[in-house]
Enzyme design. Structure first.
Site, PDB file in Angstrom:
ATOM      1  CE  LYS A   1      -3.985   1.974   2.512  1.00 31.35           C
ATOM      2  NZ  LYS A   1      -4.877   1.791   3.679  1.00 31.35           N
TER       3      LYS A   1
ATOM      4  CB  SER B   1      -8.299   3.480   2.726  1.00 27.00           C
ATOM      5  OG  SER B   1      -7.391   2.955   3.680  1.00 27.00           O
TER       6      SER B   1
ATOM      7  CB  SER C   1      -8.481   0.618   5.674  1.00 21.89           C
ATOM      8  OG  SER C   1      -9.264   1.781   5.705  1.00 21.89           O
TER       9      SER C   1
END
Lengths: 423, 92
Positions: A28, A103, A127
């Site tokens: 990420k 996210s 997330s």
């Protein structure tokens, strides 16, 4: 970039030996990678190249993993759909026209699309688990303190943990084994993460397992999701597990408490983005306040501005007691409720998300509606507990995730339970 | 502590405190949204005072000189530098 999964595609080979040798991992884009751009999905950091690796990235490389790129995400981790990224949205490989969740949507999509064997995301209020559920893969939110946050660009320190994605429970657990453990550069890490064998717990043996099911987390959920959830519980029962219903009265305040705390921490954390040490180029004509405010107007997207402003509001004179102090009370109450529930059960189970994946664009104009979608995941971050999302089946062809919650540092329990849900 | 809904002036004031310029449309949009969001946060009023029993301990490391970024690395991402320093706007 295929389906908006990666912000930066760049291969970094790890050491040749180690438990992840020959495996590819997507990371990420809020986790620092030395020499590789790390944007947090924000225009503010569009050109930022960290001079050092996050601890989890060092551990990936030492374990022999090949990092294949930095994945798309909601800007600074703020969102539940990966649509607030400054670099455009991510497609859901498991459900066309739908969001991948957020996210960490890029990381979940990378695994779902076969662009990487494994991925790392971050979970502040769900997330990792939300996009795992929406993309039909496995995601783990570790106990607070299990995984080092050194090198993670902070959003809400007291809530967030880096967590793994995999196609199977065992694979996700293997990645957790590699990245977990104490780190002298993050004083919130704990010794319980040293010398773990979470992957070994993925043996599918749930004989005698006692499952608590919080009724509050089923009440507002979509009918098809609830149906798929009960089918999975029935299946576990046939394998020797048993269940009982539990009530967590505090939980109806979790979403409000979560957003007040997260926004307050964000308003403080994101004060560092002043355009001086990094950030968009700007002229130095105005005074410091003017330049600072102009850089931040330009660099931050709507959701980030919204949360910084609401966080500033919640902490400002006259409102601190009403919002922030009360949110901390709610957090303590939620912790206690979970402790009670877990004293009579090995794990708790619920649907990960109350709905199937949203259609693209559906929630962008209504932030409150989007916040409410996190009802099943945020309580776990407030209570600092571990949780896993495992695919439980589908409703009308759309993936449904089942969430198991365990006691602090009870990762083996949730891994074992989740592995029994898999075929 | 007022129970009045948020006004555009309040949104501007908070934006000023947070050092974020807002366009007029943004002020309007945020004002509407903040009314709704803060109303949802009102549910916290019902939360009883709860003692937190966190098992926390201070963790301190020895205050020793350690390796750090060199000056060039530290400055690498800065838009403006001069003579080995960050260069920012004037303070007043």
């Amino acid at each position: 970039m295929s389906g908006g999964i990666f912000i930066t595609e760049e291969r970094t080979e790890g050491d040749s030996e180690g438990p992840l040798a020959g495996r590819t991992v997507a990371v990420k884009d809020n986790i620092s990678t030395e020499g590789v751009r790390t944007t947090c999905g924000s225009a503010m950091l569009a050109d930022y190249v960290p001079p050092y690796d996050a601890t989890v990235v060092e551990r990936l490389k030492a374990a022999g993993a090949t990092i294949v790129g930095k994945t798309n995400m909601d800007e600074f981790g703020m969102g539940s759909t990966t649509e607030t990224s400054a670099f455009g949205p991510t497609e859901n490989p498991a459900a066309e026209g739908r969001v991948p969740g957020g996210s960490s949507g890029g990381s979940a999509a990378a695994v779902a699309a076969g662009e990487a064997d494994l991925a790392l995301g971050t979970d502040t209020g769900g997330s990792v688990r939300n996009p795992a559920a929406f993309c039909g893969v496995v995601g783990i939110k570790p106990t607070y303190g299990l995984v080092s946050r050194y090198g993670l660009v902070a959003y809400a320190n007291s809530l967030e943990q880096i967590g793994p994605f995999g196609s199977t429970v065992e694979e996700a657990a293997e990645l957790l084994d590699v990245v977990s453990g104490p780190d002298e550069r993050d004083a919130t890490t704990r010794d319980e993460g040293a010398e773990t064998d979470y992957a070994g717990a993925a043996d599918g043996d749930v004989d005698g397992l006692e499952i608590g099911i919080p009724t509050e987390l089923l009440e507002g959920a979509d009918e098809g999701v609830v149906e798929t959830f009960w089918e999975a519980i029935d299946e576990l029962e046939s394998q020797g597990a048993s269940y009982h219903e539990v009530s967590l009265p505090s939980i109806e305040h979790a979403v409000a408490a979560y957003y007040v705390i997260a926004m307050s921490e964000a308003s403080s954390n994101l004060a560092r983005f002043d355009g001086v040490r990094y950030g968009p180029d700007h002229d130095l004509e105005g005074d410091w306040n003017e330049t600072f405010a102009a850089v931040r107007e330009e660099g931050f997207g709507d959701e980030v501005k919204r949360r910084i402003l609401l966080g500033t509001y919640a902490l400002s004179a006259g409102y601190h007691e009403k919002y922030y102090a009360k949110a901390q009370d709610a957090r303590a109450w939620i912790e206690r409720d979970f402790e009670d529930a877990l004293s009579e059960a090995d794990v708790l189970a619920s649907p990960t998300m109350p709905t199937p994946p949203f259609e693209r664009g559906e929630s962008l104009d209504d932030p409150l509606q989007m916040y409410l979608a996190d009802a099943n995941t945020v309580p776990i971050n407030l209570a600092n507990l571990p949780a896993i999302s495992v695919p439980a089946g589908d409703t009308d062809g759309l993936p449904v995730g089942l969430q198991f919650v365990g006691p602090a540092f009870g990762e083996r329990e949730i891994v074992r339970a989740a592995s029994a849900v898999e075929d | 502590m007022s129970d009045q809904p948020v006004s555009p002036e309040e949104v501007r004031h908070v934006a000023d405190l947070a050092r974020i310029d807002l366009a007029d449309e943004e002020v309007e949009e945020f004002t509407e949204q903040f009314v709704e969001i803060l109303e949802a946060f009102e549910t916290l009023d019902e939360v009883p005072e709860t003692e937190s029993e966190a098992d926390l301990e201070n963790v301190l490391r020895a205050d020793e000189v350690r390796e750090s970024l060199d000056q060039e690395e530290a400055l690498r991402n800065a838009p403006h530098t001069e003579d080995g320093y960050f260069k920012g706007p004037r303070v007043s």
